[in-house]
Design an enzyme around this catalytic site. Structure first.
Site, short mmCIF file in Angstrom:
data_model
loop_
_atom_site.label_atom_id
_atom_site.label_comp_id
_atom_site.label_asym_id
_atom_site.label_seq_id
_atom_site.Cartn_x
_atom_site.Cartn_y
_atom_site.Cartn_z
N ASP A 16 24.41 -14.36 1.86
CA ASP A 16 23.31 -13.38 1.94
C ASP A 16 23.62 -12.23 2.89
O ASP A 16 23.46 -11.06 2.54
CB ASP A 16 22.00 -14.05 2.40
CG ASP A 16 21.31 -14.84 1.29
OD1 ASP A 16 21.69 -14.67 0.11
OD2 ASP A 16 20.40 -15.63 1.61
N ARG A 95 14.92 -17.42 17.12
CA ARG A 95 14.71 -16.09 16.53
C ARG A 95 14.40 -15.00 17.54
O ARG A 95 14.99 -13.93 17.47
CB ARG A 95 13.62 -16.14 15.44
CG ARG A 95 13.91 -17.12 14.29
CD ARG A 95 15.33 -17.05 13.80
NE ARG A 95 15.57 -17.87 12.63
CZ ARG A 95 16.72 -18.47 12.34
NH1 ARG A 95 17.73 -18.36 13.17
NH2 ARG A 95 16.87 -19.17 11.26
N ASP A 124 10.74 -16.93 9.53
CA ASP A 124 11.77 -16.25 10.32
C ASP A 124 11.65 -14.73 10.26
O ASP A 124 11.84 -14.04 11.26
CB ASP A 124 13.16 -16.71 9.88
CG ASP A 124 13.47 -18.14 10.36
OD1 ASP A 124 12.87 -18.56 11.37
OD2 ASP A 124 14.29 -18.81 9.73
N SER A 175 19.19 -25.29 2.41
CA SER A 175 19.28 -24.20 3.38
C SER A 175 19.21 -24.83 4.77
O SER A 175 18.26 -25.54 5.08
CB SER A 175 18.11 -23.24 3.16
OG SER A 175 17.90 -22.48 4.32
N1 ARG Z 1 10.53 -24.27 8.88
C1 ARG Z 1 11.29 -24.09 10.07
C2 ARG Z 1 10.77 -22.94 10.86
O1 ARG Z 1 10.03 -22.16 10.35
C3 ARG Z 1 12.77 -23.98 9.80
C4 ARG Z 1 13.29 -22.73 9.24
C5 ARG Z 1 14.75 -22.87 9.10
N2 ARG Z 1 15.39 -21.81 8.41
C6 ARG Z 1 16.33 -22.05 7.47
N3 ARG Z 1 16.96 -21.03 7.02
N4 ARG Z 1 16.59 -23.23 7.00
O2 ARG Z 1 11.06 -22.78 12.01
#
Ligand code: ARG
Length: 415
Positions: A16, A95, A124, A175
């Site tokens: 990506d 993040r 995110d 993912s």
């Molecule tokens: N659901 C979790 C969060 O919002 C994990 C997100 C993880 N991202 C990923 N690209 N797998 O913090």
């Protein structure tokens, strides 16, 4: 030719964000990349090389493990933060840090924008966009994956046209996002909540129902922060990596839940967080010893609020700062040692000591040496129940009917 406007992209080396480099360049951006090490064990130099091969102006790599652990993970540990009582927030906490570094690189490079590879469906994107806004509202945020509307096949076609290596294996089954505080796994068969988590989704933890290792462990805390494992002082990144390995081998830290995302979607989330789960258990065990009843209650009522702020990307806010000041103060007495037994996925606290322990044997004991004033207990209980005596006269509560229950009576005949 006019100087191209510059943008700093958070780059992982994956498909990506590699496609995002070309896509941004096609739009006329001069792209600078940033890869941040938050403990994913990625090869930063080869990710930098990959960015350079894709024609970026400059490729930054930052080892932010210590900064991440000190400034993001420890505040969350001091707060005992778990989103919806389950998720220790590994991805969520990384993040704002990555956003902060994007802003720092943008300032150094004189860039007018930053970019990230998040989709429009997750948390995110919110965390990045809101953190950047809080740190530098003048910076534009571009989210190529949210904007480009490629199907998977179109994206792969675009990648091939632009000489971007596409992994030969079929699309990765999940993912995954990894850092020192845990591993987040989503997608693929996990999207069916009725489907058990397949073995291949786990990478850090042994099967707790198999025959995992077991371990005895002691963790020393200084004002809420772990400083030594089994008596050996360690810097935080090393301590967390070691604990992830040891607790993971014991099957500790597997989490599987349905989570409420900020954008209104429920999603199946699988996490592995051996170090976080172990440290949270140990930290809370020490707090039980040193916090007054009132402070413990107040603090735990704020833990979920702290977790919500972190989850929702509200890191750079006065609310989070004020809560941190409270959590720092509350953690002043959280210094001491916790002994743990880890086995079959469980963390059991087997012992704890603290210099500022509020536990008093002479008050707690049922044996000799009891210093508790039993007479004042009588007076206390009378007043504690006083309002209920009053209420009982106004509105009596009927006890359970003996007629409705099976009752056996034995009468003793006295001669
Ligand atoms: N659901 C979790 C969060 O919002 C994990 C997100 C993880 N991202 C990923 N690209 N797998 O913090």
């Amino acid at each position: 030719m006019a100087q191209a406007k510059k943008i700093v992209l958070a780059y992982s080396g994956g498909l990506d964000t590699s496609v995002a480099i070309k896509w941004l360049q096609d739009l006329g951006w001069d792209v600078v990349t940033l890869v941040v090490d938050v403990g994913a064990n990625a090869d930063l130099a080869s990710i930098q090389d990959k960015a350079v091969q894709l024609g970026v102006a400059r490729a930054y790599a930052v080892d932010a493990r210590a900064h991440f652990a000190e400034r993001f993970l420890m505040p969350a540990l001091k707060a005992d933060a778990l989103y919806e009582g389950v998720y220790p927030l590994a991805s969520a906490l990384s993040r704002p840090l990555i956003a902060e570094l994007l802003v720092a690189v943008a300032h150094r490079e004189g860039a007018t924008a930053v970019a990230h590879g998040c989709t429009g469906k997750g948390n995110d994107q919110v965390r990045f966009d809101v953190a950047v806004a809080a740190l530098d509202p003048a910076l534009q945020v571009v989210a190529p994956v949210r904007e480009w509307a490629f199907s998977r096949d179109q994206e792969i076609g675009y990648a091939q046209e632009h000489g971007i290596a596409v992994p030969v294996t079929a699309a990765a089954p999940y993912s995954v996002d990894v850092n020192l505080w845990g591993r987040s796994v989503e997608g693929g068969v996990l999207e069916d909540p009725a489907h058990p988590v397949p073995d291949d989704a786990w990478a850090w933890t042994a099967d707790p129902d198999g025959s995992p290792a077991s371990a005895q462990l002691s963790i020393r805390f200084d004002q809420g922060v772990p400083v030594a494992l089994d008596g050996v002082p360690l810097p935080l990144p090393a301590l967390l990596s070691e604990l992830n390995a040891v607790a993971g081998q014991c099957g500790v830290g597997r989490l599987d839940s349905i989570e409420n995302r900020l954008v209104g979607i429920k999603s199946r989330e699988v996490y592995e967080a051996p170090a976080a789960v172990t440290l949270l258990a140990a930290h809370q065990a020490l707090e039980q010893l040193v916090l007054t009843r009132d402070l413990a209650r107040l603090k735990s009522s704020l833990a979920s609020e702290y977790a919500r702020l972190a989850y929702e990307g509200l890191w750079y806010t006065p609310s989070r700062e004020a809560l941190d000041a409270f959590m720092d103060e509350a953690n002043q007495p959280v210094t001491g040692e916790v002994e743990l037994a880890l086995s079959h996925g469980r963390v059991t606290v087997v012992g704890r000591t603290a210099a500022q322990s509020l536990y008093r044997t002479e008050l707690a004991t049922y044996g000799s040496g009891d210093a508790f004033d039993h007479q004042s207990a009588e007076g206390f209980v009378a007043l504690f129940g006083l309002s209920l005596r009053t209420r009982a006269r106004v509105r009596p509560i009927e006890p359970a009917s003996l007629e409705a229950l099976e009752v056996q009576v034995r009468a003793v005949q006295h001669a």
